[in-house]
Motif scaffolding. Structure first.
Motif, PDB file in Angstrom:
ATOM      1  N   ILE A 137       0.838  -1.200   0.000  1.00 54.79           N
ATOM      2  CA  ILE A 137       0.000   0.000   0.000  1.00 54.79           C
ATOM      3  C   ILE A 137       0.873   1.251   0.000  1.00 54.79           C
ATOM      4  O   ILE A 137       0.528   2.262  -0.606  1.00 54.79           O
ATOM      5  N   ALA A 138       2.011   1.159   0.676  1.00 53.78           N
ATOM      6  CA  ALA A 138       2.954   2.277   0.727  1.00 53.78           C
ATOM      7  C   ALA A 138       4.313   1.829   0.201  1.00 53.78           C
ATOM      8  O   ALA A 138       4.727   0.686   0.407  1.00 53.78           O
ATOM      9  N   ASP A 139       4.997   2.745  -0.483  1.00 51.94           N
ATOM     10  CA  ASP A 139       6.361   2.478  -0.953  1.00 51.94           C
ATOM     11  C   ASP A 139       7.380   2.690   0.154  1.00 51.94           C
ATOM     12  O   ASP A 139       8.463   2.092   0.132  1.00 51.94           O
ATOM     13  N   GLY A 140       7.037   3.565   1.097  1.00 51.33           N
ATOM     14  CA  GLY A 140       7.993   3.885   2.142  1.00 51.33           C
ATOM     15  C   GLY A 140       7.305   4.415   3.381  1.00 51.33           C
ATOM     16  O   GLY A 140       6.091   4.637   3.407  1.00 51.33           O
ATOM     17  N   ALA A 141       8.106   4.621   4.428  1.00 59.63           N
ATOM     18  CA  ALA A 141       7.589   5.154   5.687  1.00 59.63           C
ATOM     19  C   ALA A 141       8.752   5.676   6.515  1.00 59.63           C
ATOM     20  O   ALA A 141       9.907   5.282   6.311  1.00 59.63           O
ATOM     21  N   ILE A 142       8.435   6.572   7.446  1.00 52.12           N
ATOM     22  CA  ILE A 142       9.417   7.035   8.426  1.00 52.12           C
ATOM     23  C   ILE A 142       9.127   6.321   9.735  1.00 52.12           C
ATOM     24  O   ILE A 142       8.013   6.405  10.267  1.00 52.12           O
ATOM     25  N   LEU A 143      10.143   5.612  10.245  1.00 57.03           N
ATOM     26  CA  LEU A 143       9.964   4.767  11.424  1.00 57.03           C
ATOM     27  C   LEU A 143      11.245   4.704  12.246  1.00 57.03           C
ATOM     28  O   LEU A 143      12.339   4.969  11.739  1.00 57.03           O
ATOM     29  N   PHE A 144      11.082   4.298  13.520  1.00 57.28           N
ATOM     30  CA  PHE A 144      12.233   3.880  14.301  1.00 57.28           C
ATOM     31  C   PHE A 144      12.695   2.516  13.785  1.00 57.28           C
ATOM     32  O   PHE A 144      11.874   1.711  13.338  1.00 57.28           O
ATOM     33  N   PRO A 145      13.988   2.221  13.864  1.00 60.12           N
ATOM     34  CA  PRO A 145      14.463   0.890  13.461  1.00 60.12           C
ATOM     35  C   PRO A 145      13.890  -0.197  14.365  1.00 60.12           C
ATOM     36  O   PRO A 145      13.755  -0.007  15.574  1.00 60.12           O
ATOM     37  N   ASN A 146      13.526  -1.323  13.775  1.00 58.40           N
ATOM     38  CA  ASN A 146      13.196  -2.526  14.542  1.00 58.40           C
ATOM     39  C   ASN A 146      13.283  -3.723  13.605  1.00 58.40           C
ATOM     40  O   ASN A 146      13.203  -3.572  12.379  1.00 58.40           O
ATOM     41  N   PRO A 147      13.477  -4.928  14.139  1.00 56.74           N
ATOM     42  CA  PRO A 147      13.716  -6.106  13.293  1.00 56.74           C
ATOM     43  C   PRO A 147      12.609  -6.372  12.281  1.00 56.74           C
ATOM     44  O   PRO A 147      12.890  -6.805  11.155  1.00 56.74           O
ATOM     45  N   GLU A 148      11.358  -6.121  12.654  1.00 56.65           N
ATOM     46  CA  GLU A 148      10.250  -6.373  11.735  1.00 56.65           C
ATOM     47  C   GLU A 148      10.333  -5.460  10.519  1.00 56.65           C
ATOM     48  O   GLU A 148      10.085  -5.878   9.384  1.00 56.65           O
ATOM     49  N   VAL A 149      10.711  -4.215  10.748  1.00 63.08           N
ATOM     50  CA  VAL A 149      10.859  -3.260   9.646  1.00 63.08           C
ATOM     51  C   VAL A 149      12.058  -3.636   8.781  1.00 63.08           C
ATOM     52  O   VAL A 149      11.990  -3.612   7.547  1.00 63.08           O
ATOM     53  N   ASP A 150      13.167  -3.998   9.423  1.00 65.65           N
ATOM     54  CA  ASP A 150      14.384  -4.351   8.684  1.00 65.65           C
ATOM     55  C   ASP A 150      14.148  -5.504   7.705  1.00 65.65           C
ATOM     56  O   ASP A 150      14.758  -5.551   6.635  1.00 65.65           O
TER      57      ASP A 150
END
Length: 252
Positions: A80-93
């Motif tokens: 749904i999204a190409d990108g996002a601004i987030l804190f690092p975490n293993p699920e995002v990585d």
């Protein structure tokens, strides 16, 4: 002849529309001062302004969606999204490509007046803690069953719960917490002694599924330039002043 000319113009316009690149869809968290609607209804906020400047610098068209935090990872996973601004975490990585640091903040715990936090033991004694969904602080906090943790969907909701005495401690992004407490004239409800979990960078992540993943290095270089030339700091100063100067933060 007029009909033929009109048809040619229509085909030309259609071809031009098809040749225009689709904008990159980027999610940011729905919370003041990161992403929100201004009084006149226009989108604004720290992350909104940073992405707007990033789009201008790189020439990459970006469509910014302001969404609840719970949506950020879901949208990345599901295309749904190409990108996002987030804190690092293993699920995002696991599902994204790190494409640069957008801003820096402090991850903190602040007690209400009467509950100074000078050590982790003080946090345990305070017991009731508000935190944002999908936020990790590290152990022992994350696994500590002595803490009664209540999760909020947004910083706005968390601050409202805090000022209505739903918990003794509020946790998260220092900038967001103080901005919202100041907005409702409630900074005085916070004890001046708090805990610093860690200094933390927000990152711009691109989904591995997105064709914009090839632009990762372009964004990294552009964000580095914006950090070094003061662009990001100038944007941040619109939303953050020195109202944290009286806080004494002890390391976690």
């Amino acid at each position: 002849m007029k009909l033929i000319t009109f048809a040619i113009l229509l085909v030309t316009a259609s071809n031009l529309a098809l040749s225009q690149p689709l904008p990159m869809v980027v999610d940011i968290i729905q919370s003041e001062p990161l992403g929100f609607q201004s009084k006149n209804g226009t989108p604004t906020g720290l992350h909104f302004d940073i992405l707007t400047a990033l789009s201008k610098l790189t020439g990459v068209p970006i469509k910014i969606n302001i969404v609840p935090k719970a949506r950020l990872i879901y949208d990345l996973k599901n295309g749904i999204a190409d990108g996002a601004i987030l804190f690092p975490n293993p699920e995002v990585d696991a599902i994204t490509i790190d494409s640069g640091v957008t801003d820096q903040t402090k991850l903190v715990a602040l007690g209400k007046v009467g509950f100074p936090l000078k050590s982790y033991d003080d946090l345990v004694r305070a017991k009731t803690v508000l935190m944002l969904v999908n936020t990790t602080f590290g152990n022992p906090f994350d696994s500590d069953l002595r803490l009664d943790k209540d999760k909020a969907n947004s910083y706005d909701q968390m601050v409202t719960m805090f000022i209505h005495d739903r918990a003794n401690v509020i946790t998260g992004n220092l900038m967001a917490l103080l901005y919202l407490l100041k907005k409702v004239n409630s900074v005085s409800k916070v004890d001046t002694s708090g805990l610093l979990f860690r200094n933390l960078d927000n990152h711009f992540y691109i989904a591995k599924k997105s064709h914009y993943r090839e632009k990762s290095k372009v964004f990294i270089n552009a964000l580095d330039e914006m950090m070094n030339d003061g662009t990001i700091n100038n944007i941040a100063m619109k939303y953050f002043d020195d109202h944290d100067a009286k806080l004494n933060l002890s390391e976690y």
